[in-house]
Each structure stands twice: as C-alpha cells, then as structure tokens.
Design an enzyme around this catalytic site. Structure first.
Site, PDB file in Angstrom:
ATOM      1  N   LYS A   1     -17.094  35.722 -18.659  1.00  0.00           N
ATOM      2  CA  LYS A   1     -16.349  36.744 -19.413  1.00  0.00           C
ATOM      3  C   LYS A   1     -15.185  36.127 -20.193  1.00  0.00           C
ATOM      4  O   LYS A   1     -14.639  36.741 -21.095  1.00  0.00           O
ATOM      5  CB  LYS A   1     -15.835  37.824 -18.456  1.00  0.00           C
ATOM      6  CG  LYS A   1     -16.956  38.624 -17.788  1.00  0.00           C
ATOM      7  CD  LYS A   1     -16.429  39.851 -17.061  1.00  0.00           C
ATOM      8  CE  LYS A   1     -15.860  39.526 -15.702  1.00  0.00           C
ATOM      9  NZ  LYS A   1     -16.858  39.188 -14.674  1.00  0.00           N
TER      10      LYS A   1
ATOM     11  N   PHE B   1     -15.922  23.422 -13.665  1.00  0.00           N
ATOM     12  CA  PHE B   1     -15.882  22.367 -12.644  1.00  0.00           C
ATOM     13  C   PHE B   1     -16.016  22.961 -11.244  1.00  0.00           C
ATOM     14  O   PHE B   1     -16.820  22.501 -10.419  1.00  0.00           O
ATOM     15  CB  PHE B   1     -14.568  21.587 -12.822  1.00  0.00           C
ATOM     16  CG  PHE B   1     -14.080  20.817 -11.628  1.00  0.00           C
ATOM     17  CD1 PHE B   1     -14.887  19.891 -10.986  1.00  0.00           C
ATOM     18  CD2 PHE B   1     -12.778  20.990 -11.161  1.00  0.00           C
ATOM     19  CE1 PHE B   1     -14.418  19.160  -9.888  1.00  0.00           C
ATOM     20  CE2 PHE B   1     -12.296  20.270 -10.077  1.00  0.00           C
ATOM     21  CZ  PHE B   1     -13.125  19.353  -9.436  1.00  0.00           C
TER      22      PHE B   1
ATOM     23  N   ASP C   1     -19.230  24.323  -6.544  1.00  0.00           N
ATOM     24  CA  ASP C   1     -19.335  25.410  -5.569  1.00  0.00           C
ATOM     25  C   ASP C   1     -20.800  25.806  -5.351  1.00  0.00           C
ATOM     26  O   ASP C   1     -21.239  26.019  -4.214  1.00  0.00           O
ATOM     27  CB  ASP C   1     -18.535  26.617  -6.087  1.00  0.00           C
ATOM     28  CG  ASP C   1     -18.248  27.643  -4.997  1.00  0.00           C
ATOM     29  OD1 ASP C   1     -18.051  27.238  -3.842  1.00  0.00           O
ATOM     30  OD2 ASP C   1     -18.209  28.846  -5.309  1.00  0.00           O
TER      31      ASP C   1
ATOM     32  N   ASP D   1     -22.750  25.817  -1.840  1.00  0.00           N
ATOM     33  CA  ASP D   1     -23.303  27.075  -1.302  1.00  0.00           C
ATOM     34  C   ASP D   1     -24.821  27.141  -1.413  1.00  0.00           C
ATOM     35  O   ASP D   1     -25.425  28.107  -0.937  1.00  0.00           O
ATOM     36  CB  ASP D   1     -22.714  28.269  -2.058  1.00  0.00           C
ATOM     37  CG  ASP D   1     -21.237  28.477  -1.782  1.00  0.00           C
ATOM     38  OD1 ASP D   1     -20.731  27.864  -0.819  1.00  0.00           O
ATOM     39  OD2 ASP D   1     -20.594  29.245  -2.514  1.00  0.00           O
TER      40      ASP D   1
ATOM     41  N   ARG E   1     -26.359  31.584 -11.532  1.00  0.00           N
ATOM     42  CA  ARG E   1     -24.958  31.708 -11.925  1.00  0.00           C
ATOM     43  C   ARG E   1     -24.956  32.251 -13.355  1.00  0.00           C
ATOM     44  O   ARG E   1     -25.618  31.711 -14.228  1.00  0.00           O
ATOM     45  CB  ARG E   1     -24.273  30.343 -11.865  1.00  0.00           C
ATOM     46  CG  ARG E   1     -22.917  30.263 -12.510  1.00  0.00           C
ATOM     47  CD  ARG E   1     -21.848  30.972 -11.729  1.00  0.00           C
ATOM     48  NE  ARG E   1     -21.590  30.362 -10.423  1.00  0.00           N
ATOM     49  CZ  ARG E   1     -20.744  30.886  -9.527  1.00  0.00           C
ATOM     50  NH1 ARG E   1     -20.117  32.010  -9.790  1.00  0.00           N
ATOM     51  NH2 ARG E   1     -20.546  30.283  -8.360  1.00  0.00           N
TER      52      ARG E   1
ATOM     53  N   ASP F   1     -12.210  28.404   3.103  1.00  0.00           N
ATOM     54  CA  ASP F   1     -13.317  29.353   2.950  1.00  0.00           C
ATOM     55  C   ASP F   1     -14.607  28.775   3.545  1.00  0.00           C
ATOM     56  O   ASP F   1     -15.310  29.432   4.309  1.00  0.00           O
ATOM     57  CB  ASP F   1     -13.515  29.676   1.466  1.00  0.00           C
ATOM     58  CG  ASP F   1     -14.449  30.859   1.239  1.00  0.00           C
ATOM     59  OD1 ASP F   1     -14.631  31.682   2.166  1.00  0.00           O
ATOM     60  OD2 ASP F   1     -15.000  30.973   0.131  1.00  0.00           O
TER      61      ASP F   1
ATOM     62  N   LYS G   1      -7.580  30.097  -3.397  1.00  0.00           N
ATOM     63  CA  LYS G   1      -8.863  29.892  -4.070  1.00  0.00           C
ATOM     64  C   LYS G   1      -8.973  30.664  -5.385  1.00  0.00           C
ATOM     65  O   LYS G   1      -9.712  30.260  -6.283  1.00  0.00           O
ATOM     66  CB  LYS G   1     -10.011  30.296  -3.132  1.00  0.00           C
ATOM     67  CG  LYS G   1     -11.388  29.915  -3.660  1.00  0.00           C
ATOM     68  CD  LYS G   1     -12.498  30.277  -2.699  1.00  0.00           C
ATOM     69  CE  LYS G   1     -13.858  30.031  -3.340  1.00  0.00           C
ATOM     70  NZ  LYS G   1     -14.959  30.424  -2.482  1.00  0.00           N
TER      71      LYS G   1
ATOM     72  N   PHE H   1      -6.403  41.761  -6.487  1.00  0.00           N
ATOM     73  CA  PHE H   1      -7.671  41.733  -7.225  1.00  0.00           C
ATOM     74  C   PHE H   1      -8.835  41.334  -6.310  1.00  0.00           C
ATOM     75  O   PHE H   1      -9.901  41.940  -6.329  1.00  0.00           O
ATOM     76  CB  PHE H   1      -7.553  40.739  -8.388  1.00  0.00           C
ATOM     77  CG  PHE H   1      -8.837  40.506  -9.144  1.00  0.00           C
ATOM     78  CD1 PHE H   1      -9.236  41.364 -10.155  1.00  0.00           C
ATOM     79  CD2 PHE H   1      -9.657  39.415  -8.847  1.00  0.00           C
ATOM     80  CE1 PHE H   1     -10.412  41.156 -10.853  1.00  0.00           C
ATOM     81  CE2 PHE H   1     -10.843  39.200  -9.535  1.00  0.00           C
ATOM     82  CZ  PHE H   1     -11.217  40.080 -10.543  1.00  0.00           C
TER      83      PHE H   1
ATOM     84  N   ASP I   1     -12.030  43.340  -4.906  1.00  0.00           N
ATOM     85  CA  ASP I   1     -13.386  42.801  -5.059  1.00  0.00           C
ATOM     86  C   ASP I   1     -14.158  42.904  -3.740  1.00  0.00           C
ATOM     87  O   ASP I   1     -15.326  43.296  -3.722  1.00  0.00           O
ATOM     88  CB  ASP I   1     -13.293  41.324  -5.487  1.00  0.00           C
ATOM     89  CG  ASP I   1     -14.318  40.960  -6.532  1.00  0.00           C
ATOM     90  OD1 ASP I   1     -14.482  41.721  -7.497  1.00  0.00           O
ATOM     91  OD2 ASP I   1     -14.962  39.907  -6.372  1.00  0.00           O
ATOM     92  N   ASP I   2     -13.491  42.554  -2.641  1.00  0.00           N
ATOM     93  CA  ASP I   2     -14.111  42.647  -1.311  1.00  0.00           C
ATOM     94  C   ASP I   2     -14.483  44.097  -0.995  1.00  0.00           C
ATOM     95  O   ASP I   2     -15.556  44.384  -0.457  1.00  0.00           O
ATOM     96  CB  ASP I   2     -13.149  42.135  -0.228  1.00  0.00           C
ATOM     97  CG  ASP I   2     -12.928  40.627  -0.287  1.00  0.00           C
ATOM     98  OD1 ASP I   2     -13.546  39.959  -1.126  1.00  0.00           O
ATOM     99  OD2 ASP I   2     -12.126  40.125   0.522  1.00  0.00           O
TER     100      ASP I   2
END
Length: 347
Positions: free
Chosen positions: A47, A90, A95, A99, A104, A166, A192, A231, A235-236
């Site tokens: 975005k 990056f 990431d 993961d 993506r 995390d 993070k 924020f 989101d969670d």
C-alpha cells in the site's frame, strides 16, 4: 497524476540509479538484472503507506501541498519514503523465509519464485544495502545526514529485537501459552511494528523540515509509539472478530499460535476449565478448534474489553497531541492525520 503515481515514478528513477551503481562496480549484466528484478518484485507492491507518510508529513510540517514542492525537494523527501519501503522489503523477504510463508501481496514469496531459493537471503541484505547507498547519494552534504543514518540503524535493530521475541514466543510447532503475556505482546508490537511504521516516517520528515530538537523528537515518539501499538492491537482484534469481507483476508492468528492481544486478554480472565479449552485448541490448524477458541473469546467479553481499550487509548493520545507546543514547528495535524486513519477502522 495521483500522489501514489508520482511517488512510484521516483522509485522507477531510483532503480535506474541503483543499476548504474552496479554497472560502475562492473557487475555482470545478469547480476544487475537479478537485483533489478528483486527491487521491483519486493519493494513497490504494498500500500506504500509508510513511504507516502514521509511526503505527507513533510508537507504538513512546511504548510505546503505536494504540488507546491519543487522537483528537488519532492525527490529528496520521496527518496526517504522509498528507503522505508526498502526496509519493509528487507524485513518481509527475510520474514517470509523464517515463517515459511507461501504468498505475499498476492504473489509467491520471493524465495519461492523459481530459481531464487535461499539466494533470497542475500537479496534481502541488498534491499537493506540500497537504503544506505541512497542516503549517501542524496543527503551526504546535509547537516542531518548522520541523524538519518542513526535513525535507520536504530529502528532496524529495534524491529529485529521485536522479531526475535515474536519468533521465540509464538512457535507454530510448539504451543506454550505460559510464554504469552500482555507485557511480551506490548514489547513485540512496539519494537516490531510501531517504530518503523509510525515513528520512522515522521522523524525522517521532521529532520528534512529542520525540526530536530530532542524534545520535539521525543514528543513525536511518545505519541507515535503508543499509536503504533494501538494499531497492532486493533489488527489483532480484527483478525479474530472481523469478517473476511470486512478485513479483506481470513484471520489466522489463532491457528498460527500468535501471541496476540486477544489471547493475552483471555488468559487474564479464564477459569482453570476455560484455560484447558485454550490449551487444547489454540494454535492448532483445525477449523473446529479455532471455532472453540473464538467462542471462548466471545464468552469472556473480549469485544467489550477492546471497545473500552480503544476509547481509553484514543483519549490519552488526543491529550498528548493537544499538549504539543507548535511554536517549534511540530504540528498537531501530523498526529491527528495518523489517528484519524486508525480510529474505528474496520480493515
């Protein structure tokens, strides 16, 4: 031309400039093509909110519209925006490898593109390296050059600290709810997400606008870091309680064993029997078990707790914004612009 199109045009110019630097190093053509492909695949696809925020914040601080900026000024501010997007690229490339993610931004993760594989690790380093190449090219003669370097180094390290906690807290293979806590969640999201997504764009714009007093930077940090935490908590919350139509994706935090705000709130409230339900069902790749967790969250009244939290934090943030003395050049509007985008958002 929209502000986003104008911004992307600068990225196209930067890719040409980075190509030229590799050419000057006498890199073989195939290596230059590889780097260009990585830059285009991993940097401009999102975005671009972080990068565009640098331009928007600079305009607010200097009482100008984007169309008022001369070509050189716009380019410099946009370069800083693209440096954040390179930092984001990056982080995301590395990431996704950690993961073992599959997609993506609607396309295969870079490491899964045919012929890429683990070379993506080096590609992620090269995305980060481009930041410092561009800072040197555009800002070396400016009095705040070292401030920009230190800011990027500090925020990068902070983000990596958040990522470390995390990864070591929410192992997808081993579910251990004893590792979770609201304190850990707060550290993870502040380090993070909040620093590089909220504080970094504003601090960069402040330096270019000549607002570099430690007091002003601290005041910005004291508003933007809690704003970034809010924020992520939002989101969670949306990941669990929002519908796919509403948020544009299917929430996965429960199945992915995420140390989310929702489960940490639940762990504060559960009876031993309810705790057992979480122990048996949280972090499992199973629709029925996920539904049991969601039902428990509903029974515990997590939605109402979130609504209360949201009103409380927004009240606190507005109080901090109103306390800003604008005589130094810092503007309340910068922070209200961020807050208004977040408050009561549904996606």
């Amino acid at each position: 031309m929209s502000s986003k199109e104008q911004f992307i045009k600068v990225f196209d110019e930067l890719v040409v400039e980075l190509r030229q630097i590799l050419t000057d190093y006498k890199m073989p053509a195939e290596a230059i093509e590889w780097y260009e492909r990585s830059l285009n695949y991993n940097t401009p696809g999102g975005k671009l909110n972080r990068g565009l925020s640098v331009v928007d914040t600079y305009c607010i601080l200097t009482n100008q519209k984007v169309t008022d900026l001369d070509v050189e000024t716009y380019k410099k501010v946009a370069v800083l925006g693209w440096c954040i997007e390179l930092l984001q690229g990056f982080f995301l490339v590395s990431d996704d490898i950690m993961d073992q993610s599959k997609t993506r931004r609607g396309q295969p993760c870079w490491y899964l593109v045919e012929g890429i594989g683990n070379i993506a690790i080096n590609d992620s380093f090269m995305l980060e390296g481009a930041i410092y190449v561009l800072l040197k090219k555009y800002f070396k003669k400016d009095s705040y050059y070292v401030d920009l370097l230190e800011l990027f180094h500090d925020v990068t390290f902070q983000t990596e600290l958040g990522q470390l906690l995390d990864l070591t807290t929410a192992d997808e293979e081993v579910v251990d709810l004893d590792k979770f806590s609201l304190e850990k969640h707060s550290f993870i999201v502040i380090f993070k997400t909040a620093y590089y997504s909220f504080y970094l764009p504003v601090a960069l714009a402040m330096f270019v606008a000549g607002i570099s007093d430690e007091k002003d930077l601290k005041q910005a940090e004291d508003i933007l870091v809690p704003l970034g935490e809010y924020f992520q908590i939002q989101d969670d919350y949306l990941d669990c309680f929002g519908t796919p139509e509403q948020i544009g994706k299917i929430g996965t935090d429960i199945k992915d064993n995420k140390c989310s705000w929702v489960v940490n709130q639940a762990l504060k409230l559960v009876t031993p029997e309810q705790r057992q339900v979480l122990e048996e069902n949280y972090g499992r790749k199973d629709d029925v078990k996920e539904a049991k967790c969601k039902q428990l969250f509903n029974d515990l009244g997590i939605e109402a707790i979130y609504q209360e939290y949201e009103e409380s934090i927004v009240g606190e943030l507005k109080g901090k914004i109103e306390a800003i003395n604008e005589s130094s050049g810092l503007k309340k509007q910068v922070f209200y612009t961020f807050l208004n985008k977040i408050y009561k958002r549904s996606k």
